[in-house]
Design an enzyme around this catalytic site. Structure first.
Site, short mmCIF file in Angstrom:
data_model
loop_
_atom_site.label_atom_id
_atom_site.label_comp_id
_atom_site.label_asym_id
_atom_site.label_seq_id
_atom_site.Cartn_x
_atom_site.Cartn_y
_atom_site.Cartn_z
N GLY A 1 0.96 -1.71 0.26
CA GLY A 1 0.12 0.04 0.23
C GLY A 1 1.21 1.44 -0.04
N ASP A 2 0.45 2.51 -0.02
CA ASP A 2 0.91 3.50 -0.54
C ASP A 2 2.20 3.72 -1.54
OD1 ASP A 2 -0.69 4.76 2.39
OD2 ASP A 2 0.94 3.45 3.11
N LYS B 1 -0.67 5.16 -5.89
CA LYS B 1 -1.74 4.74 -6.57
C LYS B 1 -2.20 6.05 -6.81
CE LYS B 1 -3.41 1.31 -3.61
NZ LYS B 1 -2.25 1.41 -3.01
N GLY C 1 -5.65 6.01 2.13
CA GLY C 1 -5.18 7.05 2.14
C GLY C 1 -4.55 7.60 0.73
N HIS C 2 -5.37 8.22 0.28
CA HIS C 2 -4.68 8.31 -1.32
C HIS C 2 -4.82 10.32 -1.81
CE1 HIS C 2 -6.75 4.99 -3.41
NE2 HIS C 2 -5.59 4.52 -2.74
N THR C 3 -3.71 10.64 -1.26
CA THR C 3 -2.65 11.58 -1.97
C THR C 3 -3.10 12.49 -3.35
OG1 THR C 3 -2.02 11.23 0.62
CG2 THR C 3 -1.29 13.36 -0.46
N GLN D 1 -4.52 0.16 -1.28
CA GLN D 1 -3.97 -0.60 -0.22
C GLN D 1 -2.66 -1.61 -1.21
OE1 GLN D 1 -7.03 -1.33 1.03
NE2 GLN D 1 -7.27 0.53 2.14
N THR E 1 -3.28 8.48 6.42
CA THR E 1 -5.35 7.95 7.41
C THR E 1 -4.58 8.23 8.37
OG1 THR E 1 -5.71 6.79 5.06
CG2 THR E 1 -6.64 6.48 7.52
N GLY F 1 -1.81 9.60 9.93
CA GLY F 1 -0.24 9.75 10.36
C GLY F 1 0.61 9.30 10.91
N LEU G 1 11.02 7.60 -7.46
CA LEU G 1 11.85 7.70 -8.06
C LEU G 1 12.81 8.61 -7.25
CD1 LEU G 1 14.00 5.50 -9.47
CD2 LEU G 1 13.60 7.70 -11.34
P1 IMP Z 1 -7.33 -2.02 8.04
O1 IMP Z 1 -7.19 -2.46 6.62
O2 IMP Z 1 -7.98 -1.05 8.97
O3 IMP Z 1 -7.96 -3.52 8.59
O4 IMP Z 1 -5.65 -2.55 8.03
C1 IMP Z 1 -4.90 -3.90 8.50
C2 IMP Z 1 -3.63 -3.21 8.01
O5 IMP Z 1 -3.66 -3.34 6.24
C3 IMP Z 1 -2.65 -2.47 9.06
O6 IMP Z 1 -1.81 -2.96 8.66
C4 IMP Z 1 -2.41 -1.16 8.21
O7 IMP Z 1 -1.52 -0.33 8.29
C5 IMP Z 1 -2.70 -1.28 6.25
N1 IMP Z 1 -3.42 -0.33 5.24
C6 IMP Z 1 -4.87 -0.89 5.93
N2 IMP Z 1 -5.16 0.25 4.64
C7 IMP Z 1 -3.93 1.01 4.05
C8 IMP Z 1 -3.82 1.45 2.92
O8 IMP Z 1 -4.34 1.91 2.28
N3 IMP Z 1 -1.94 2.17 3.18
C9 IMP Z 1 -1.03 0.66 3.45
N4 IMP Z 1 -1.87 0.11 4.20
C10 IMP Z 1 -3.32 0.33 5.21
MG MG Z 2 -1.79 5.29 1.27
#
Ligand code: IMP
Ligand code: MG
Length: 431
Positions: A15-16, A19, A43-45, A227, A303, A305, A335
């Site tokens: 994730g992050d 995207k 959390g899409h920035t 994610q 999402t 911080g 990059l």
């Molecule tokens: P949940 O999706 O809130 O249940 O979190 C489960 C796991 O997914 C945790 O490790 C979160 O930090 C991670 N996670 C959930 N959404 C994101 C995202 O958008 N980006 C990065 N990690 C995420």
């Molecule tokens: Mg994100």
């Protein structure tokens, strides 16, 4: 790529990966953007001009005027978060209200799911998953347990009221059993949900039908994942995962079209690796490199911080993600974050239990003890931020990217060299 009408965008690490920015760039060229899983945990920035937008529940494509944006049936929708984001966009001059829709089959994520999320994490003690606290796990639990409330259910006010009262009872006995002091108040819950009923019903659609018709009419569709592959409930580092299928297989399923309707799958990867929350991360940097790269990349969760954990690019992870997603192209982001580093490492395999591994193990125990086998490449130590074509990149950066292609066996289609919309290279396939 231009002839591809239905494209899936998936995160191919944890994730992050950026995207939001890639969807924003590709949305230039499409008619519809639809999310297929997850909820407001994303959390899409996205940076447009000097403005920064952080979206959790609404697809990032919304920042383009005229794109229509949908939440598919695979999403768990927090309607209050959704309307809050919609109102915030309107307040900033982006007219979004008439361009959004949600599947009638999507499940609602309500306040009690967040209460349960917090209570479950508290109960896990040291075995915490490190969730975002947005109620995602409990909302999918309700869906699979066949006790969720779907958007379309709101049509019948009496029925939804009865379902909400049953849910409150169920949740309260569970909270009591879990030793939590929190309780759900049924009257308030009913009033809250009925309060948004008309606004929500007005945007309820059959996303499968909408997308099917759009494709038939020759329009272009982007299916936006949230994610990343390694957080997929089946293919990720279980149990340190989210509760949905983040990988490309979830895309058709989560909007209501078949796999044969999809033309290509773009995997978004950072030029290094990050993860937020608990669970294995084989290439994690030791201190002080950890803090250094976190600062360079601004790696703090959009999402929650929380500081993100950072590490070297892990080709074992991305090769695996390429396979389980069927990736047809890569978008490499951030990059420029590596611009000042003297040398760069890439994990090309793992060593665990006295053995060398070239594939990502399903056994969490093995993964936890895995030591990466690294290859080292020289850094370029010059800015890539102004590069707009492949040829503009320093040779060492080209060599680094080519190596990523070789190791992951996926061609790079895009390279992002900064947060702004224009800081993108559309890679021509001649190199
Ligand atoms: P949940 O999706 O809130 O249940 O979190 C489960 C796991 O997914 C945790 O490790 C979160 O930090 C991670 N996670 C959930 N959404 C994101 C995202 O958008 N980006 C990065 N990690 C995420
Ligand atoms: Mg994100």
């Amino acid at each position: 790529m231009n002839e591809h009408r239905c494209v899936v965008i998936v995160g191919s690490q944890w994730g992050d990966e950026g995207k939001g920015k890639i969807v924003d760039v590709l949305a230039e060229d499409v008619d519809i953007v639809a999310r297929y899983q997850g909820g407001a945990n994303a959390g899409h920035t996205v940076h447009v001009g000097d403005e920064e937008f952080i979206l959790h529940q609404i697809p990032s494509g919304i920042l383009h005027p005229e794109r229509r944006c949908y939440l598919g049936n695979g999403v768990v929708m927090d309607p209050f978060q959704f309307f809050e984001e919609l109102d915030a966009l309107t307040a900033r001059g982006i007219d979004a209200e008439g361009r959004v829709g949600v599947s009638g089959r999507a499940h609602l994520l309500l306040s009690y799911h967040k209460v349960l999320d917090r209570a479950s994490e508290a109960l896990r003690g040291t075995g915490k998953i490190g969730t975002t606290g947005r109620g995602i796990g409990p909302a999918y639990e309700d869906k699979v347990a066949r006790q969720g409330i779907r958007v379309a259910d709101l049509r019948d006010a009496a029925r939804v009221e009865a379902s909400l009262r049953r849910a409150a009872e169920r949740v309260n006995s569970r909270l009591e059993f879990m030793g939590s002091d929190e309780r759900v108040e049924a009257d308030g819950l009913v009033a809250e949900v009925l309060g948004i009923r008309d606004r929500l019903m007005a945007i309820s659609v059959d996303t499968g039908r909408v997308i099917h018709d759009a494709l038939k009419a020759g329009k272009k569709v982007l299916l936006e994942g949230a994610q990343g592959a390694l957080l997929d409930v089946d293919h990720g580092t279980y149990p340190y995962v989210t509760s949905s299928n983040t990988t490309a297989g979830g895309a058709g399923l989560g909007v209501g079209i078949g796999p044969t309707a999809i033309d290509s799958v773009v995997g978004v990867v950072k030029a290094y690796t990050t993860r937020v929350g608990a669970g294995p991360l084989p290439t994690e940097f030791p201190s002080p490199m950890q803090e250094h790269v976190r600062e360079l990349g601004g790696e703090f969760g959009a999402t929650t911080g929380r500081p993100r954990r950072c590490g070297w690019f892990d080709a074992v992870v991305v090769r695996y993600a390429a396979r389980v997603n069927g990736l047809t192209g890569l978008a490499v982001t951030k990059l420029d974050v590596l611009d000042t580093l003297e040398e760069l490492k890439i994990a090309v395999g793992y060593r665990a239990a006295g053995q060398e591994m070239d594939d990502f193990p399903g056994d969490l125990g093995l993964l936890e003890e895995a030591e990466p086998v690294y290859e080292t490449l020289p850094g370029w130590q010059t800015s890539t931020r102004e590069a707009r074509r492949w040829e503009d990149l320093p040779e060492a950066a080209q060599a680094y990217l080519r190596r990523l292609e070789e190791l992951t066996e996926v061609p790079i289609w895009y390279v992002s060299v900064g947060t702004r919309r224009d800081q993108i290279i559309h890679v021509e396939r001649s190199h």
